[in-house]
Motif scaffolding. Sequence first.
Motif, PDB file in Angstrom:
ATOM      1  N   THR A 143       0.603  -1.373   0.106  1.00 37.45           N
ATOM      2  CA  THR A 143      -0.102   0.113  -0.017  1.00 37.45           C
ATOM      3  C   THR A 143       0.865   1.373  -0.065  1.00 37.45           C
ATOM      4  O   THR A 143       0.585   2.255  -0.820  1.00 37.45           O
ATOM      5  N   PRO A 144       2.007   1.465   0.897  1.00 39.31           N
ATOM      6  CA  PRO A 144       2.747   2.828   0.833  1.00 39.31           C
ATOM      7  C   PRO A 144       3.673   2.778  -0.609  1.00 39.31           C
ATOM      8  O   PRO A 144       4.007   3.898  -0.864  1.00 39.31           O
ATOM      9  N   ARG A 145       4.001   1.677  -1.077  1.00 37.33           N
ATOM     10  CA  ARG A 145       4.838   1.818  -1.979  1.00 37.33           C
ATOM     11  C   ARG A 145       4.299   1.797  -3.465  1.00 37.33           C
ATOM     12  O   ARG A 145       5.090   2.233  -4.362  1.00 37.33           O
ATOM     13  N   ILE A 146       2.943   1.419  -3.654  1.00 42.25           N
ATOM     14  CA  ILE A 146       2.493   1.105  -4.909  1.00 42.25           C
ATOM     15  C   ILE A 146       1.870   2.492  -5.546  1.00 42.25           C
ATOM     16  O   ILE A 146       2.070   2.449  -6.835  1.00 42.25           O
ATOM     17  N   PRO A 147       1.753   3.613  -4.703  1.00 42.08           N
ATOM     18  CA  PRO A 147       1.077   4.680  -5.559  1.00 42.08           C
ATOM     19  C   PRO A 147       1.490   5.243  -7.022  1.00 42.08           C
ATOM     20  O   PRO A 147       0.860   5.117  -7.790  1.00 42.08           O
ATOM     21  N   PRO A 148       2.808   5.434  -6.909  1.00 37.94           N
ATOM     22  CA  PRO A 148       3.225   5.999  -8.066  1.00 37.94           C
ATOM     23  C   PRO A 148       3.366   4.774  -9.367  1.00 37.94           C
ATOM     24  O   PRO A 148       3.506   5.176 -10.579  1.00 37.94           O
ATOM     25  N   LEU A 149       3.141   3.589  -9.313  1.00 43.19           N
ATOM     26  CA  LEU A 149       3.113   2.657 -10.232  1.00 43.19           C
ATOM     27  C   LEU A 149       1.903   1.897 -10.226  1.00 43.19           C
ATOM     28  O   LEU A 149       1.690   0.876 -10.885  1.00 43.19           O
ATOM     29  N   VAL A 150       0.841   2.381  -9.923  1.00 44.45           N
ATOM     30  CA  VAL A 150      -0.532   1.881  -9.896  1.00 44.45           C
ATOM     31  C   VAL A 150      -0.779   1.515 -11.373  1.00 44.45           C
ATOM     32  O   VAL A 150      -1.095   0.408 -11.879  1.00 44.45           O
ATOM     33  N   LEU A 179       2.119 -11.038  -6.710  1.00 41.78           N
ATOM     34  CA  LEU A 179       3.590 -11.221  -7.462  1.00 41.78           C
ATOM     35  C   LEU A 179       3.719 -10.061  -8.532  1.00 41.78           C
ATOM     36  O   LEU A 179       4.487  -9.601  -8.891  1.00 41.78           O
ATOM     37  N   CYS A 180       2.532  -9.806  -9.106  1.00 43.06           N
ATOM     38  CA  CYS A 180       2.500  -8.875 -10.015  1.00 43.06           C
ATOM     39  C   CYS A 180       3.023  -7.594  -9.441  1.00 43.06           C
ATOM     40  O   CYS A 180       3.829  -6.769 -10.360  1.00 43.06           O
ATOM     41  N   GLU A 181       2.283  -7.049  -8.506  1.00 42.86           N
ATOM     42  CA  GLU A 181       2.798  -5.836  -7.952  1.00 42.86           C
ATOM     43  C   GLU A 181       4.103  -5.826  -7.434  1.00 42.86           C
ATOM     44  O   GLU A 181       4.763  -4.763  -7.619  1.00 42.86           O
ATOM     45  N   LEU A 182       4.691  -7.049  -6.686  1.00 39.87           N
ATOM     46  CA  LEU A 182       6.251  -6.936  -6.504  1.00 39.87           C
ATOM     47  C   LEU A 182       7.012  -6.810  -7.643  1.00 39.87           C
ATOM     48  O   LEU A 182       7.915  -6.089  -7.381  1.00 39.87           O
ATOM     49  N   LEU A 183       6.532  -7.490  -8.602  1.00 39.92           N
ATOM     50  CA  LEU A 183       7.549  -7.450  -9.780  1.00 39.92           C
ATOM     51  C   LEU A 183       7.663  -5.991 -10.445  1.00 39.92           C
ATOM     52  O   LEU A 183       8.743  -5.327 -10.776  1.00 39.92           O
ATOM     53  N   ILE A 184       6.593  -5.034 -10.524  1.00 38.41           N
ATOM     54  CA  ILE A 184       6.059  -3.763 -10.865  1.00 38.41           C
ATOM     55  C   ILE A 184       7.263  -3.060  -9.982  1.00 38.41           C
ATOM     56  O   ILE A 184       7.921  -2.095 -10.369  1.00 38.41           O
TER      57      ILE A 184
END
Lengths: 457, 457
Positions: A143-150, A179-184
């Motif tokens: 949640t805190p890491r993904i915003p710029p890469l949503v 897994l998709c989110e971690l790869l991104i």
Amino acid sequence: MTRTRLEEDVLSRIRPTPEEVRHIRAISDEIIRYLSEEHNRPSMVVGSVARGTFVRGDRDLDIFMLFPPDLPRDDLAEEGIRIARNVVDHFGGTAVEKYAEHPYLNARIYDLDCDLVPCYHVASAREIKSAVDRTPFHTLYITPRIPPLVDDALLLKQFTKAGGVYGSDHMTEGFSGYLCELLILYYGGFRPLIEAAAAWRPGCLIDPENHRTRSFDEPLVVVDPTDPNRNVAAALSLDRMCEFIELVRAYRAAPSDAFFSCRQPVSFSRNQLIMALEERGTELYLLNFGTPAYVPDTVVPQLRKSLTAIADLLLRNGFHVNRTDCFMGDDVSVLLFELFNETVPPVVRHIGPPVWNGGNAEKFVQKYLDDSPLSGPFIEDGRYVVEIRRPYTKAAELLSSETLLHAALGKHVRKSMMIGWDLKSGEDCWTEDLAVFFANFFERSGPGVRIMRLGEE
Amino acid sequence: MTRTRLEEDVLSRIRPTPEEVRHIRAISDEIIRYLSEEHNRPSMVVGSVARGTFVRGDRDLDIFMLFPPDLPRDDLAEEGIRIARNVVDHFGGTAVEKYAEHPYLNARIYDLDCDLVPCYHVASAREIKSAVDRTPFHTLYITPRIPPLVDDALLLKQFTKAGGVYGSDHMTEGFSGYLCELLILYYGGFRPLIEAAAAWRPGCLIDPENHRTRSFDEPLVVVDPTDPNRNVAAALSLDRMCEFIELVRAYRAAPSDAFFSCRQPVSFSRNQLIMALEERGTELYLLNFGTPAYVPDTVVPQLRKSLTAIADLLLRNGFHVNRTDCFMGDDVSVLLFELFNETVPPVVRHIGPPVWNGGNAEKFVQKYLDDSPLSGPFIEDGRYVVEIRRPYTKAAELLSSETLLHAALGKHVRKSMMIGWDLKSGEDCWTEDLAVFFANFFERSGPGVRIMRLGEE
């Protein structure tokens, strides 16, 4: 790296609408509040809805109810289901009970598919008591890491869905959303991931927190940032990984909307099945039996195990298997075998011990002096050989016989087959329910190859 | 170890009669004297006649004419044949010229089969210029040593003959007379040899003079006492060695006259062939072509090589071979294949490179995008796979096609097949000439097993 026009177009189609986001948030907030106020039960939204990484139209809401770790498992299950049922009643929904490591409710609330899952509220992912306890930590990490890469995460999810490699269930053996989110996050976006994945090979190791404590056997290893002992890609099979590599290469070579468009499932008519068998000249056999009353993640691996066991049995009996596949329907499950031959001559050679292995050689000779083999025992390459009669000369006889039950079938599959099974062959294997299954079986190709063919048409 | 009554009975049947010995000696003395007096050519009797180890009725007389080692090979051949022809004429015999490493005469003189062979008279077996030069040294080694064991040597020769493992030619791949004599000398008699051979295994090493200078690969190694570089058992195949082991074990368990009795060859009628094929359910194919104009020791290994090459080709084309055999007739030679299937479906899977092998994988995909395979390319176990059409779906089509000529056939076999071959199948394979060949093919058993079966009848 800037996004291409194509990717922007795809995003404008797959990004959830503001109304959709507001709608889901409103419902999830209501449920969370109700759980807190009525049941004094802390809970959290997890999964892609919590992280804002869901694709338009995917209305899967996952709400985890947190229980203290000292609560006995049975009480967790009982209390969790009781509260969940009350939530469903309160919101006027419907629900079915399902099982992962322990039971949970899969509910329909308004227009959402909502899982209400009891779990333990532990201090860190390393202290979990059940696999589901890990999920909240994934959400806390992403949640805190993904915003710029949503947007990049959405592109990858859509790309893997359209390519048929999304989903970590046992039928798909593909990529989970996490897994998709971690790869991104790891590669810093969709395009850098595409560039990197084109050169992936089995053994590829990604450890974002550089904290792994052991080695892993799986073809792709992505060490869980919340648990150094876990491979997030453990469910990804070699073939789904390779299909992803194929998709990535094809996309780099000739990007197109087809890589983001889920195709309508193709289906085969009875006549198309007849023509495929005519063209291939092979023999098709289908076993069907009642689907064991367990979830797909339990049954599907058992169907696969049974396919392998019966294919081995066929080969040992002289029937050469080209391909196999299985299908788990609601009521009936299917094991399918494509053979090169439906009959085999009665004679089979049985290879015995080396002649110089005195004791065994003499036992072997004595046994076949008493029997009456078709020929032998004779000596070939230093070993005794006899030619004897096969127990089965027709595949259909073997596949109808109780011998099957002695193969290394999956446990629940064997139980179901002990009640009985039907054997069908050739065009009689076809039913409406299996129309898509047969199309996939006979028109099999890599997902990237399929899209390349579309481009050539 | 005393001999059994059975062995004494056998000996009384197989020992040459005094009249026979006198008769052969008289003729050989005459020839030796004639060569010396008329041609000033030293010569010697070699082989079992010289050593007194011939079995009654085996009237093979080997006379070697000795030439100085500095004589050119061509002159040796020319002069040798000229003198030999004169001998045959003088004694009113008939002769045909044959070839080993160089030409010799195979003559009929009175009632004897007499080989007249020119060779170099070298100082020791290590200085030989041609393989035949070694033979006189064998006789020089055996003659002084064998007298106390002549009966034992006769028993072993008769035992190996009756068992079908006597003869070091390429068709038999069995025991030579010299090998039999060395084994009797080494073990000290027939019974001790029998006891020892029951425990033989491949790799068995016998070095009577303890002088070997290298290692040998063959299953049985008996280092030549006259040449440390040579294995006297080099021509013995693993299967003939094992058949001898089987015979020895069977004889120890239940000695009988059958172990010393050469059986009448069994033959198969056309009807018996039909019944065997019916019972086995297999498909029989026979190729025949003109026998290449070379000696059996040249042609037979080429027939065997051709069998293997064509069997490999059949298997690569989806035809499963049970057994093969070959027959070298005077005019026509035969390659025989017993197959499990006469047809095969059109579809065949072709396995390509691993998906992660970028360059090759893309080339493979591109090739089969352009072709139109029956299915694929798809991914299986990380590799690309396509299903394509076979070039041949009938074994008869493949076995009639020129594809055969590209297989790794023996050189002279290919030359003969380039002129043409006939393909026959099923009962049409039968001819009177092949009646014994087919009986051996279908009623195959170890020689010891055959005798054990006789004992049970």
